[in-house]
Design an enzyme around this catalytic site. Structure first.
Site, PDB file in Angstrom:
ATOM      1  N   LYS A   1       1.428  -0.779  -0.365  1.00  0.00           N
ATOM      2  CA  LYS A   1      -0.250   0.505  -0.142  1.00  0.00           C
ATOM      3  C   LYS A   1       0.695   1.552  -0.101  1.00  0.00           C
ATOM      4  O   LYS A   1       1.441   1.165   0.955  1.00  0.00           O
ATOM      5  CB  LYS A   1      -0.584   0.377   0.858  1.00  0.00           C
ATOM      6  CG  LYS A   1      -1.583   0.759   1.842  1.00  0.00           C
ATOM      7  CD  LYS A   1      -2.452   0.957   2.687  1.00  0.00           C
ATOM      8  CE  LYS A   1      -3.040   2.478   2.652  1.00  0.00           C
ATOM      9  NZ  LYS A   1      -3.801   2.156   4.117  1.00  0.00           N
TER      10      LYS A   1
ATOM     11  N   LYS B   1     -10.108  12.958   8.024  1.00  0.00           N
ATOM     12  CA  LYS B   1      -9.590  12.740   9.548  1.00  0.00           C
ATOM     13  C   LYS B   1      -9.407  13.643  10.289  1.00  0.00           C
ATOM     14  O   LYS B   1      -9.054  14.527   9.914  1.00  0.00           O
ATOM     15  CB  LYS B   1      -7.940  11.606   9.606  1.00  0.00           C
ATOM     16  CG  LYS B   1      -7.664  10.500   8.618  1.00  0.00           C
ATOM     17  CD  LYS B   1      -6.438  10.019   8.974  1.00  0.00           C
ATOM     18  CE  LYS B   1      -6.504   9.011   8.331  1.00  0.00           C
ATOM     19  NZ  LYS B   1      -7.133   7.284   9.177  1.00  0.00           N
TER      20      LYS B   1
ATOM     21  N   ASP C   1     -12.017   7.396   3.113  1.00  0.00           N
ATOM     22  CA  ASP C   1     -10.961   6.709   4.245  1.00  0.00           C
ATOM     23  C   ASP C   1     -10.529   5.295   4.357  1.00  0.00           C
ATOM     24  O   ASP C   1      -9.674   5.085   4.202  1.00  0.00           O
ATOM     25  CB  ASP C   1     -11.181   7.165   5.749  1.00  0.00           C
ATOM     26  CG  ASP C   1      -9.651   7.381   6.983  1.00  0.00           C
ATOM     27  OD1 ASP C   1      -8.749   7.647   6.326  1.00  0.00           O
ATOM     28  OD2 ASP C   1      -9.920   7.893   7.551  1.00  0.00           O
TER      29      ASP C   1
ATOM     30  N   ARG D   1      -7.935   0.119   1.047  1.00  0.00           N
ATOM     31  CA  ARG D   1      -7.551  -1.507   0.533  1.00  0.00           C
ATOM     32  C   ARG D   1      -8.479  -1.285  -1.634  1.00  0.00           C
ATOM     33  O   ARG D   1      -8.764  -2.177  -2.091  1.00  0.00           O
ATOM     34  CB  ARG D   1      -8.784  -2.654   0.758  1.00  0.00           C
ATOM     35  CG  ARG D   1     -10.376  -1.135   0.875  1.00  0.00           C
ATOM     36  CD  ARG D   1     -11.225  -1.386   2.557  1.00  0.00           C
ATOM     37  NE  ARG D   1     -10.704  -1.265   3.850  1.00  0.00           N
ATOM     38  CZ  ARG D   1     -11.722  -0.924   5.166  1.00  0.00           C
ATOM     39  NH1 ARG D   1     -12.494  -1.776   4.866  1.00  0.00           N
ATOM     40  NH2 ARG D   1     -10.917  -0.764   6.016  1.00  0.00           N
TER      41      ARG D   1
HETATM   42  N1  BES Z   1      -4.728   4.477   6.798  1.00  0.00           N
HETATM   43  C1  BES Z   1      -5.524   3.838   7.550  1.00  0.00           C
HETATM   44  C2  BES Z   1      -5.273   3.234   8.584  1.00  0.00           C
HETATM   45  C3  BES Z   1      -4.596   3.442  10.074  1.00  0.00           C
HETATM   46  C4  BES Z   1      -4.749   3.532  11.055  1.00  0.00           C
HETATM   47  C5  BES Z   1      -3.340   2.431   9.857  1.00  0.00           C
HETATM   48  C6  BES Z   1      -4.342   4.423  11.988  1.00  0.00           C
HETATM   49  C7  BES Z   1      -2.755   2.745  11.226  1.00  0.00           C
HETATM   50  C8  BES Z   1      -2.865   3.478  12.035  1.00  0.00           C
HETATM   51  C9  BES Z   1      -6.414   4.236   6.382  1.00  0.00           C
HETATM   52  O1  BES Z   1      -6.696   4.671   5.237  1.00  0.00           O
HETATM   53  C10 BES Z   1      -8.523   3.778   7.513  1.00  0.00           C
HETATM   54  O2  BES Z   1      -8.424   5.524   7.829  1.00  0.00           O
HETATM   55  N2  BES Z   1      -9.234   3.135   8.159  1.00  0.00           N
HETATM   56  C11 BES Z   1     -10.016   3.652   8.643  1.00  0.00           C
HETATM   57  C12 BES Z   1     -10.969   2.117   7.901  1.00  0.00           C
HETATM   58  C13 BES Z   1     -12.920   3.343   8.209  1.00  0.00           C
HETATM   59  C14 BES Z   1     -12.705   3.928   7.949  1.00  0.00           C
HETATM   60  C15 BES Z   1     -13.650   1.602   7.341  1.00  0.00           C
HETATM   61  C16 BES Z   1      -9.581   2.766   9.823  1.00  0.00           C
HETATM   62  O3  BES Z   1      -9.106   1.895  10.315  1.00  0.00           O
HETATM   63  O4  BES Z   1     -10.209   3.332  10.689  1.00  0.00           O
HETATM   64 ZN    ZN Z   2      -4.869   4.259   4.421  1.00  0.00          ZN
HETATM   65 ZN    ZN Z   3      -7.737   5.713   5.123  1.00  0.00          ZN
END
Ligand code: BES
Ligand code: ZN
Ligand code: ZN
Length: 460
Positions: free
Chosen positions: A227, A239, A309, A313
């Site tokens: 990624k 965010k 966000d 994936r």
């Molecule tokens: N990059 C983030 C995941 C992340 C957050 C990794 C903090 C490490 C530390 C990812 O793109 C994300 O924002 N995921 C969301 C998914 C949700 C919107 C379904 C998450 O994990 O909150």
């Molecule tokens: Zn991310």
């Molecule tokens: Zn994200």
């Protein structure tokens, strides 16, 4: 490359000794009166992680004692490498011979500095005389890979946009006679990578699919996918400040696969390697993709965007479709995919998913022997119900919010299918606190475990 490793074995050096608390009285009774008094004055009890500098009768540094626990891992003297006075040092016979290789690596990792924006700050001055019995090529390959991962993650997003990631990968390919190519901007649409384009199109820095190939054509195929979200603002589902603060590390999966690729290429592992990195910035602009949009992926699967966000994936699904089209013997993807993974296992232990239990078990065995932790989570298929959409084949973010790391992995599995031997790692890629050998900031996690598994599986 590693100025802190001395490769000439006969260099005079100060001994570093491992001391277990139970062995301290014997050691003290054999030491000189000066040293015995010194040990008592310092109150040295051989507490694991503590150390004591022993003088000779002239007051010169004669020996370094390091307190150790029953089991000795690679970090046992990693903290010291950064703080010992200038000079040459050598691990003496008190250390287990079979750990010398890992201890030397730990020593090097402890001297890592991210120097791109500030030359100030002390450079480690202590140098280790490498033990002639240990595999120097392995140490150098692994340290180089880990340093690359750390550097890539630590570099601020402004200097690590998709074009910079491309430069790094191109240079890596060139230095090992590999091939590099990339698909940039609207070419992604012409070549059917619609989802990578949609996620990255809002940024001033064009989205890209980076592609490295290396090795003999007839060797077993190994494909790594990382990624490469160079900054994750969250997109229109922006965010909050606290969640955005560290999101320069959202290309951590790419940084991990590039670090692993460096280990593979330097050590000449007999595989046909391919590395795919969808590199984008998840930005906000008038052209950003939106909640409620439906994207048609490379595989034809349609995806309703529930949350912009959950972009990792998305970019991975097009890259994974391309990866499986060549039917690799083993497919590995690495990603800073969910906050849920670190809630489940904490920051030090990446989550692993596999569609062949035997592969996960063998990998975990390597994690144990290398003291490089990771832990399996299940691809629990019933949770696929949370990825159902009213108008498309899938939603990108599961309803309910339970088992976030699992639902993200299930989303990826939809694009991988069950024909391929596939491993997915959801990784933090960041040390939130300073630990011996592991400065705060970008970190390569579980790469020694993966490399050891790959060597076991593919080495001739
Ligand atoms: N990059 C983030 C995941 C992340 C957050 C990794 C903090 C490490 C530390 C990812 O793109 C994300 O924002 N995921 C969301 C998914 C949700 C919107 C379904 C998450 O994990 O909150
Ligand atoms: Zn991310
Ligand atoms: Zn994200």
């Amino acid at each position: 490359m590693h100025p802190h490793l001395i490769e000439t074995p006969n260099t005079p050096a100060i001994a570093i000794s491992a001391v277990h608390a139970s062995a301290l009285p014997a050691l003290a009774s054999e030491a000189s009166a000066v040293q015995r008094n010194w040990l008592a004055s310092c109150g040295f009890t051989a507490e694991p992680g503590s150390h004591c500098l022993l003088p000779d009768t002239a007051g010169r540094l004669a020996r370094v004692l390091v307190g150790v626990a029953e089991s000795i891992d690679l970090w046992a003297c990693a903290g010291l490498s950064d703080t010992l006075p200038a000079g040459a040092y050598q691990l003496d016979e008190s250390w287990p011979a079979e750990r010398l290789r890992d201890l030397s690596l730990g020593w090097l990792l402890g001297q890592y500095r991210f120097r791109r924006y500030r030359s100030a700050g002390a450079t480690a001055q202590a140098r280790l005389v490498a033990d002639p019995g240990c595999d120097l090529d392995w140490i150098k390959a692994v340290a180089a890979g880990i340093f690359r991962t750390r550097d890539l993650v630590n570099t601020p997003a402004a200097d690590m946009m998709p074009q910079h990631l491309a430069e790094n990968m191109k240079q890596l390919a060139a230095s090992h006679n590999g091939e590099f190519c990339e698909i940039v901007g609207t070419d992604l649409l012409h070549q059917n990578y619609p989802v990578i384009h949609a996620v990255g199109r809002a940024s001033a820095h064009a989205p890209r699919l980076l592609d490295l190939r290396w090795g003999e054509l007839d060797a077993p195929r190994l494909t790594l996918v990382g990624k490469g979200v160079c900054f994750d603002s969250g997109g229109l589902d922006l965010k909050p400040a606290s969640g955005m603060r560290l999101m320069k590390k959202d290309m951590g999966g790419a940084a991990h696969v590039l670090g692993l690729a460096e280990m593979i290429m330097r050590s000449g592992l007999p595989v046909r390697l391919r590395v795919l990195v969808p590199a984008v910035e998840n930005a906000v602009s008038g052209d950003a993709f939106r909640p409620g949009d439906v994207l048609t992926s490379r595989s034809g699967t349609t995806i309703e965007i529930d949350n912009t966000d959950a972009e990792g994936r998305l970019v991975l699904c097009d890259a994974l479709s391309e990866a499986i089209s060549e039917e690799p013997e083993l497919l590995i993807d690495m990603a800073t995919l969910t906050g849920a993974a670190r809630v489940a296992l904490g920051p030090d232990v990446p989550a692993i998913f596999a569609n062949r239990p035997a592969t996960a078990q063998a990998l975990q065995q390597c994690a144990d022997t290398n003291k490089d932790p990771l832990w399996p989570l299940p691809l629990h298929t019933p949770y696929k119900r949370w990825l159902k959409s009213d108008l498309a084949d899938l939603v990108n973010s599961a309803s309910g919010g339970y088992g976030g790391a699992i639902t993200a992995a299930l989303f990826l599995q939809d694009f991988v299918g069950d024909q391929r031997d596939w491993l997915h790692m959801d990784v933090m890629a960041w040390n939130t606190e300073q630990l011996p050998g592991r400065p705060r900031g970008g970190e390569a996690m579980a790469l020694r475990a993966f490399f050891s598994y790959l060597q076991q599986r593919f080495a001739a």
